[in-house]
Design a protein around this motif. Structure first.
Motif, PDB file in Angstrom:
ATOM      1  N   THR A 174      28.379 -16.980  11.091  1.00 35.89           N
ATOM      2  CA  THR A 174      27.063 -17.526  10.765  1.00 35.89           C
ATOM      3  C   THR A 174      26.177 -16.445  10.167  1.00 35.89           C
ATOM      4  O   THR A 174      25.449 -16.687   9.204  1.00 35.89           O
ATOM      5  N   GLN A 180      24.457 -25.927  10.784  1.00 32.28           N
ATOM      6  CA  GLN A 180      25.299 -26.308  11.917  1.00 32.28           C
ATOM      7  C   GLN A 180      24.737 -27.547  12.622  1.00 32.28           C
ATOM      8  O   GLN A 180      25.459 -28.413  13.042  1.00 32.28           O
ATOM      9  N   ASP A 215      27.993 -24.474   7.499  1.00 29.56           N
ATOM     10  CA  ASP A 215      28.215 -23.789   8.771  1.00 29.56           C
ATOM     11  C   ASP A 215      28.754 -24.761   9.816  1.00 29.56           C
ATOM     12  O   ASP A 215      27.997 -25.542  10.377  1.00 29.56           O
ATOM     13  N   GLU A 216      30.033 -24.720  10.043  1.00 31.42           N
ATOM     14  CA  GLU A 216      30.698 -25.631  10.985  1.00 31.42           C
ATOM     15  C   GLU A 216      30.123 -27.039  10.888  1.00 31.42           C
ATOM     16  O   GLU A 216      29.662 -27.600  11.880  1.00 31.42           O
TER      17      GLU A 216
END
Ligand SMILES: Nc1ncnc2c1ncn2[C@@H]1O[C@H](COP(=O)(O)OP(=O)(O)OP(=O)(O)O)[C@@H](O)[C@H]1O
Ligand SMILES: [Mg+2]
Lengths: 268, 372
Positions: B44, B83, B159-160
């Motif tokens: 991240t 995320q 991000d994920e």
């Protein structure tokens, strides 16, 4: 037990509201008496509105409350946003305690120190105290309202967090745009309740105004106080009744509003 | 394909703790690149440095040949899918997606066409006026992607993005994302700690651990030629055994000399040897290069997962044939199934499956202890 609860409740509400109801009741009395009700009339309201002093005091109070609330809301919201962004924990705590001082301080101390400050200022600038009457009041009221605004906005800012701001920046907002387009709409309930609190506090204030006020800028609480020093006349009841009704309407409106906002939020 | 983004010696510490240690990486135009690594390895942080939300302590960041370390996020041509999505709760679906276009002062007409196109692409037509807070996780996710893509950024950082979704939806969205990326041909920098996701979606995989890049390569490279014990263990299952490189193409491990296909090591250099569980054949003990005792067999649907004790070191083998526990079996390994790696700081930390059966022993111990 159930009965006791009910009696207790009635008693409490009685003690709270019977005096107010009495006051409203007697404001419609046609006689000059403060004890005997002789008949319904709007005489005292007419008298109240025909007195230029009262009218001016009312106007002053409202102007002062609105400007002080607006000013402290703007400064307080900016301050809350700034405090949240501070990197150093120590500085953050320091600022927080400093802003809380006017809230913890007894009004009488704040009032006196404000008065001293303005008297000194007037001395240095060698001008009339009268000429800064409104400005002095505005500064004083903004100062003691500020911590309440910060207190109601800061938790909202903290709840909001950084992610939405970062998303806004990511999508092309400048930091200023991101504040107005994304942060402000989401912390608005806190800002509004801060404004409401500041407005009522300023409206209500007597002690600090008493020290800071000057003869050419009278607010309602000051006027009422100076009038009651002579003799309490029913036109004061009329005035108080009007204030009570205004506050009541204000409360109902803001409660309905925040109720709506809460219902909206609970949809999430 | 030219270098679009380049990280040179990027180093970052938080509170004196080094989180990224001299990251060197370039990303080509139109590439689907994935940062893969365990939790806390700095994925991240790397993404946030590219997006402009974090500044590196040291190192340079180039975009299209220009140094952009000092360029604020709103002026960078990269958009992020966060995320946690970070949709604007005070705006409906349409206005969320229209947001970046309004910032760029597009005409109302253009906004309408673009947002409608996006809604079609992420299959959310008809949701325009819904409040984003009433959407499901998968739908919110698609709004976030649409919002990030609508202004046609050069690069999308993700991000994920699928972290919060259930397995089925995850698989669907993986395909959808890959299709979107192919269709509009922009660069994706994708972060995940799911190795399967990384291998199936990416053109290039960057394996990270402890704030350092362990290996950069295509998914097949990473799987077939892991650079060190960490990568071998993190990507798929691996038996990692100490070995000695006798000479080119000859390695000795577990008391047997194997023929392999690797070379270029010093004479008698200690190395790590990787053998994937599916590359080991189970044979009769007398035909095996190695022999061992089966300690554990688990049925996995397609195959059996067999733990074999070979001289105290436990191997994992995948085989479609059943063998019984405590049976003595032989193992046969083809030369090209043996992969040699240089020793690294991760040597000896991974690739031994003795903890595998130990764990089970401990568990059953605990069970019995409770019964008393
Ligand atoms: N703002 C911050 N302040 C202090 N430490 C931080 C900050 N951001 C990240 N870290 C630390 O940096 C390290 C790397 O964090 P990072 O978020 O990059 O990991 P990650 O690879 O994304 O992990 P995950 O897969 O769990 O999301 C962690 O140890 C984390 O605690
Ligand atoms: Mg992360």
């Amino acid at each position: 037990m159930k009965h006791f609860n009910r009696v207790y409740l009635i008693l409490i509400f009685g003690i709270l509201y019977i005096p107010i109801i009495t006051l409203i009741f007697f404001s419609f009395n046609s006689a000059n008496s403060t004890a005997v009700f002789e008949g319904f009339s709007l005489r005292w309201y007419r008298e109240l509105f025909s007195s230029p002093d009262t009218f001016e005091a009312l106007r002053n109070t409202l102007i002062l409350a609105i400007s002080a609330a607006t000013l402290s809301t703007v400064i307080g919201t900016a301050a809350a946003a700034g405090i949240y962004r501070m990197k150093s924990k120590l500085a953050k705590n320091a600022i927080n305690s400093v802003t809380n001082i006017p809230m913890m301080n007894p009004d009488i101390v704040t009032g006196m120190s404000m008065m001293l400050f303005f008297v000194a200022l007037v001395g240095i600038l060698s001008i009339d105290y009268e000429s800064i009457g409104f400005t002095a009041m505005l500064i004083a009221h903004t100062t003691f309202c500020l911590p309440y605004v910060i207190l109601s906005v800061l938790p909202r800012v903290e709840d909001l967090g950084k992610s939405l701001t970062e998303a806004a920046l990511d999508l092309g907002c400048t930091p200023i745009q991101s504040f107005f387009k994304v942060e402000l709409p989401n912390i608005l309930p806190g800002v509004i309740s801060g404004f409401t609190m500041a407005f009522t506090l300023s409206l209500d204030d007597f002690v600090i105004s008493y020290f800071v006020g000057s003869s050419n800028f009278q607010t309602l609480p000051l006027l009422i106080y100076s009038m009651t020093k002579k003799k309490v006349t029913p036109d004061m009841y009329a005035l108080s009744t009007l204030i009570i009704i205004t506050v009541f309407i204000f409360l109902v409106v803001s409660n309905v509003k925040s109720g709506k906002a809460r219902r909206k939020e609970s949809h999430k | 394909m030219s270098k679009l983004i380049e990280l040179k010696g990027i180093t970052k510490s938080f509170d004196g703790e080094c989180v990224l240690n001299s990251i060197n990486l370039y990303i080509r135009d139109g590439e689907f690149i994935t940062l893969l690594g365990p939790s806390g390895c700095g994925k991240t942080t790397t993404l946030r440095i590219i997006g402009g939300f974090e500044t590196a302590d040291e190192g340079e960041l180039y975009f299209d040949g220009h140094e952009i370390s000092d360029v604020p996020p709103h002026k960078r041509q990269v958009n992020t899918v966060f995320q946690k999505y970070a949709l604007f709760p005070h705006l409906n679906v349409y206005e969320n997606i229209a947001f970046p276009l309004r910032m760029k002062k597009f005409s109302e007409e253009d906004i309408k066409t673009r947002v409608t196109d996006m809604l079609k692409m992420v299959a959310l037509v008809g949701f325009e006026n819904k409040s984003v807070s009433t959407l499901s996780g998968g739908q919110q996710q698609r709004v976030a992607i649409a919002r990030a893509l609508v202004s046609h950024p050069k690069v999308l950082l993700l991000d994920e993005p699928l972290g919060a979704l259930d397995l089925k939806l995850r698989k669907d969205m993986q395909n959808e994302l890959k299709t979107i990326q192919k269709a509009i041909g922009i660069t994706f920098i994708y972060v995940t700690h799911d190795q399967e996701e990384a291998l199936s979606m990416s053109d290039t995989v960057v394996v990270m651990a402890d704030g350092e890049i362990q290996q950069i390569g295509t998914p097949t490279d990473i799987y077939n030629e892991p650079k060190n014990a960490f990568v071998a263990d993190f990507i798929g299952e691996s038996n990692i055994v100490d070995g000695i490189m006798l000479e080119d193409k000859r390695v000795r491990m577990s008391g047997h000399t194997f023929t392999c296909v690797d070379g270029g090591y010093a004479k008698n250099e200690p190395v790590d040897v990787v053998v994937r569980p599916e590359d080991v054949d189970v044979v009769k003990p007398e035909d095996g290069m190695l022999t061992g005792i089966v300690t554990n067999v688990t049925f996995k649907g397609v195959h059996y997962e067999i733990i074999v004790d070979i001289g105290g070191f436990k191997w994992m083998i995948q085989s479609t044939d059943y063998v019984a526990p405590d049976e003595k079996i032989g193992l046969f390994i083809e030369p090209d199934a043996i992969h040699i790696m240089k020793k690294s700081k991760y040597s000896g930390m991974f690739g031994d499956y003795s903890s595998f059966s130990d764990e089970i022993d401990q568990l059953s111990d605990a069970d019995t202890a409770e019964e008393f």
